[in-house]
Design a protein around this motif. Sequence first.
Motif, PDB file in Angstrom:
ATOM      1  N   LYS A  64       0.824  -1.210   0.000  1.00  0.00           N
ATOM      2  CA  LYS A  64       0.000   0.000   0.000  1.00  0.00           C
ATOM      3  C   LYS A  64       0.861   1.266   0.000  1.00  0.00           C
ATOM      4  CE  LYS A  64      -3.508  -2.675   2.310  1.00  0.00           C
ATOM      5  NZ  LYS A  64      -3.885  -3.184   3.593  1.00  0.00           N
ATOM      6  N   LYS A  65       2.069   1.159   0.556  1.00  0.00           N
ATOM      7  CA  LYS A  65       2.961   2.319   0.638  1.00  0.00           C
ATOM      8  C   LYS A  65       3.516   2.745  -0.724  1.00  0.00           C
ATOM      9  CE  LYS A  65       4.625   0.657   5.099  1.00  0.00           C
ATOM     10  NZ  LYS A  65       5.781   0.068   5.781  1.00  0.00           N
ATOM     11  N   ILE A  66       3.527   1.837  -1.684  1.00  0.00           N
ATOM     12  CA  ILE A  66       4.146   2.159  -2.975  1.00  0.00           C
ATOM     13  C   ILE A  66       3.140   2.583  -4.036  1.00  0.00           C
ATOM     14  CG2 ILE A  66       6.095   0.648  -2.455  1.00  0.00           C
ATOM     15  CD1 ILE A  66       5.009  -1.309  -4.569  1.00  0.00           C
ATOM     16  N   VAL A  67       1.851   2.548  -3.713  1.00  0.00           N
ATOM     17  CA  VAL A  67       0.830   2.863  -4.715  1.00  0.00           C
ATOM     18  C   VAL A  67       0.947   4.303  -5.200  1.00  0.00           C
ATOM     19  CG1 VAL A  67      -1.656   3.087  -5.138  1.00  0.00           C
ATOM     20  CG2 VAL A  67      -0.761   1.075  -3.922  1.00  0.00           C
ATOM     21  N   GLU A  68       0.982   5.259  -4.284  1.00  0.00           N
ATOM     22  CA  GLU A  68       1.035   6.668  -4.698  1.00  0.00           C
ATOM     23  C   GLU A  68       2.327   6.992  -5.454  1.00  0.00           C
ATOM     24  OE1 GLU A  68       2.033  10.744  -4.777  1.00  0.00           O
ATOM     25  OE2 GLU A  68       2.993   9.364  -3.369  1.00  0.00           O
ATOM     26  N   PRO A  69       3.508   6.557  -4.990  1.00  0.00           N
ATOM     27  CA  PRO A  69       4.712   6.803  -5.788  1.00  0.00           C
ATOM     28  C   PRO A  69       4.651   6.143  -7.173  1.00  0.00           C
ATOM     29  CG  PRO A  69       5.316   6.217  -3.548  1.00  0.00           C
ATOM     30  CD  PRO A  69       3.836   5.998  -3.673  1.00  0.00           C
ATOM     31  N   LEU A  70       4.048   4.972  -7.243  1.00  0.00           N
ATOM     32  CA  LEU A  70       3.901   4.303  -8.539  1.00  0.00           C
ATOM     33  C   LEU A  70       2.968   5.077  -9.463  1.00  0.00           C
ATOM     34  CD1 LEU A  70       3.803   0.444  -8.057  1.00  0.00           C
ATOM     35  CD2 LEU A  70       4.989   1.718  -9.822  1.00  0.00           C
ATOM     36  N   GLN A  71       1.904   5.636  -8.910  1.00  0.00           N
ATOM     37  CA  GLN A  71       1.013   6.480  -9.717  1.00  0.00           C
ATOM     38  C   GLN A  71       1.795   7.649 -10.311  1.00  0.00           C
ATOM     39  OE1 GLN A  71      -1.812   7.257  -6.528  1.00  0.00           O
ATOM     40  NE2 GLN A  71      -3.444   6.241  -7.675  1.00  0.00           N
ATOM     41  N   ARG A  72       2.591   8.304  -9.468  1.00  0.00           N
ATOM     42  CA  ARG A  72       3.385   9.455  -9.936  1.00  0.00           C
ATOM     43  C   ARG A  72       4.374   9.031 -11.020  1.00  0.00           C
ATOM     44  NH1 ARG A  72       6.713  11.695  -6.080  1.00  0.00           N
ATOM     45  NH2 ARG A  72       6.268  10.145  -4.501  1.00  0.00           N
ATOM     46  N   TYR A  74      23.239  -7.427 -10.565  1.00  0.00           N
ATOM     47  CA  TYR A  74      22.851  -6.937 -11.888  1.00  0.00           C
ATOM     48  C   TYR A  74      23.266  -5.490 -12.139  1.00  0.00           C
ATOM     49  CZ  TYR A  74      20.064 -11.097 -11.246  1.00  0.00           C
ATOM     50  OH  TYR A  74      19.671 -12.370 -10.971  1.00  0.00           O
ATOM     51  N   GLY A  75      23.973  -4.892 -11.188  1.00  0.00           N
ATOM     52  CA  GLY A  75      24.413  -3.512 -11.364  1.00  0.00           C
ATOM     53  C   GLY A  75      23.260  -2.536 -11.439  1.00  0.00           C
ATOM     54  N   ALA A  76      22.139  -2.890 -10.824  1.00  0.00           N
ATOM     55  CA  ALA A  76      20.961  -2.016 -10.867  1.00  0.00           C
ATOM     56  C   ALA A  76      21.264  -0.675 -10.222  1.00  0.00           C
ATOM     57  CB  ALA A  76      19.781  -2.680 -10.154  1.00  0.00           C
ATOM     58  N   ASN A  77      20.745   0.357 -10.826  1.00  0.00           N
ATOM     59  CA  ASN A  77      20.798   1.690 -10.253  1.00  0.00           C
ATOM     60  C   ASN A  77      19.631   1.806  -9.281  1.00  0.00           C
ATOM     61  OD1 ASN A  77      20.697   4.398  -9.631  1.00  0.00           O
ATOM     62  ND2 ASN A  77      20.419   5.097 -11.729  1.00  0.00           N
ATOM     63  N   VAL A  78      19.891   1.539  -8.003  1.00  0.00           N
ATOM     64  CA  VAL A  78      18.863   1.665  -6.975  1.00  0.00           C
ATOM     65  C   VAL A  78      18.876   3.129  -6.539  1.00  0.00           C
ATOM     66  CG1 VAL A  78      18.092   0.918  -4.700  1.00  0.00           C
ATOM     67  CG2 VAL A  78      19.120  -0.743  -6.279  1.00  0.00           C
ATOM     68  N   CYS A  79      17.768   3.815  -6.798  1.00  0.00           N
ATOM     69  CA  CYS A  79      17.729   5.266  -6.620  1.00  0.00           C
ATOM     70  C   CYS A  79      16.382   5.681  -6.052  1.00  0.00           C
ATOM     71  CB  CYS A  79      17.986   5.946  -7.965  1.00  0.00           C
ATOM     72  SG  CYS A  79      16.738   5.566  -9.228  1.00  0.00           S
ATOM     73  N   TYR A 124      18.495  -8.365 -17.274  1.00  0.00           N
ATOM     74  CA  TYR A 124      19.947  -8.220 -17.301  1.00  0.00           C
ATOM     75  C   TYR A 124      20.561  -9.184 -18.332  1.00  0.00           C
ATOM     76  CZ  TYR A 124      24.815  -8.518 -15.848  1.00  0.00           C
ATOM     77  OH  TYR A 124      26.181  -8.536 -15.849  1.00  0.00           O
ATOM     78  N   CYS A 125      20.103 -10.432 -18.315  1.00  0.00           N
ATOM     79  CA  CYS A 125      20.638 -11.431 -19.246  1.00  0.00           C
ATOM     80  C   CYS A 125      20.338 -11.080 -20.708  1.00  0.00           C
ATOM     81  CB  CYS A 125      20.109 -12.819 -18.907  1.00  0.00           C
ATOM     82  SG  CYS A 125      20.801 -13.475 -17.364  1.00  0.00           S
ATOM     83  N   TYR A 126      19.232 -10.380 -20.946  1.00  0.00           N
ATOM     84  CA  TYR A 126      18.913  -9.912 -22.297  1.00  0.00           C
ATOM     85  C   TYR A 126      19.649  -8.620 -22.656  1.00  0.00           C
ATOM     86  CZ  TYR A 126      15.147 -13.229 -23.335  1.00  0.00           C
ATOM     87  OH  TYR A 126      14.419 -14.352 -23.614  1.00  0.00           O
ATOM     88  N   GLY A 127      20.388  -8.060 -21.720  1.00  0.00           N
ATOM     89  CA  GLY A 127      21.197  -6.880 -22.017  1.00  0.00           C
ATOM     90  C   GLY A 127      20.596  -5.545 -21.628  1.00  0.00           C
ATOM     91  N   TYR A 128      19.505  -5.547 -20.885  1.00  0.00           N
ATOM     92  CA  TYR A 128      18.899  -4.290 -20.450  1.00  0.00           C
ATOM     93  C   TYR A 128      19.623  -3.744 -19.232  1.00  0.00           C
ATOM     94  CZ  TYR A 128      14.942  -5.721 -23.352  1.00  0.00           C
ATOM     95  OH  TYR A 128      14.157  -6.110 -24.395  1.00  0.00           O
ATOM     96  N   ASP A 129      19.729  -2.431 -19.149  1.00  0.00           N
ATOM     97  CA  ASP A 129      20.154  -1.772 -17.919  1.00  0.00           C
ATOM     98  C   ASP A 129      18.946  -1.714 -16.995  1.00  0.00           C
ATOM     99  OD1 ASP A 129      22.806  -1.276 -18.765  1.00  0.00           O
ATOM    100  OD2 ASP A 129      22.167   0.545 -19.809  1.00  0.00           O
ATOM    101  N   ILE A 130      19.221  -1.725 -15.691  1.00  0.00           N
ATOM    102  CA  ILE A 130      18.145  -1.810 -14.702  1.00  0.00           C
ATOM    103  C   ILE A 130      18.187  -0.608 -13.766  1.00  0.00           C
ATOM    104  CG2 ILE A 130      17.118  -3.220 -12.863  1.00  0.00           C
ATOM    105  CD1 ILE A 130      17.279  -4.773 -15.496  1.00  0.00           C
ATOM    106  N   VAL A 131      17.034   0.028 -13.572  1.00  0.00           N
ATOM    107  CA  VAL A 131      16.849   1.105 -12.607  1.00  0.00           C
ATOM    108  C   VAL A 131      15.724   0.666 -11.665  1.00  0.00           C
ATOM    109  CG1 VAL A 131      16.178   3.524 -12.280  1.00  0.00           C
ATOM    110  CG2 VAL A 131      17.558   2.865 -14.278  1.00  0.00           C
ATOM    111  N   VAL A 132      15.935   0.831 -10.358  1.00  0.00           N
ATOM    112  CA  VAL A 132      14.919   0.446  -9.382  1.00  0.00           C
ATOM    113  C   VAL A 132      14.706   1.598  -8.404  1.00  0.00           C
ATOM    114  CG1 VAL A 132      14.213  -1.226  -7.625  1.00  0.00           C
ATOM    115  CG2 VAL A 132      15.618  -1.978  -9.554  1.00  0.00           C
ATOM    116  N   PRO A 133      13.637   2.377  -8.587  1.00  0.00           N
ATOM    117  CA  PRO A 133      13.334   3.443  -7.630  1.00  0.00           C
ATOM    118  C   PRO A 133      12.829   2.834  -6.310  1.00  0.00           C
ATOM    119  CG  PRO A 133      12.209   3.796  -9.734  1.00  0.00           C
ATOM    120  CD  PRO A 133      12.736   2.406  -9.735  1.00  0.00           C
TER     121      PRO A 133
END
Length: 178
Positions: free
Chosen positions: A26-34, A166-171, A134-143
């Motif tokens: 429930k905490k991530i709904v509003e940020p996901l909407q934005r 996976y070298g994800a940019n956790v931001c 990652y295995c398909y070659g995509y860069d990953i960002v995780v807010p």
Amino acid sequence: MARYAVIVVDMLNDFVTGSLGCDNAKKIVEPLQRLCDAARERDVPVVYANDSHLKGIDRELELWGDHAVRGTEGAEVIPELTPKEGDYIIPKRRYSGFFQTDMHITLQELGVDTLIVTGLHTHMCCRHTCADGYCYGYDIVVPRETTSSFTDEDYEAGLAYLKEVYGANVCTLDEIPW
């Protein structure tokens, strides 16, 4: 220049309030909407990777019980995040949004090279989706504000794993480099 897609994993009735309901979701709904609104304003595709299980045969149901069974209300995206015209919906029967789905070909045809992975659960379905991405070659960002897990420990462990393996940019949302 990177071409992004927002991947919304399993923000379904059964995962938020239903049979496998998660209070942390429930905490991530509003940020996901934005985030989804901001993506659409930038012409960044929004792709929903939704559990869509076949009752009685899907292996995940053996582990987790009936949830997100195809055709039920539990398998629908929560009303607050209802897909909009132009969004993409990828049904999945396993943890990963890529495993035997149309995810990769859809993203290729959209010219995407960077995934903004969101939703549930950081240490499970998000993790497996990131692994295949990652295995398909995509860069990953995780807010951070847009993903969660059943427990804070699983959430933090999931983020650490995505970053380390996976070298994800956790931001934060404000740090998305688009």
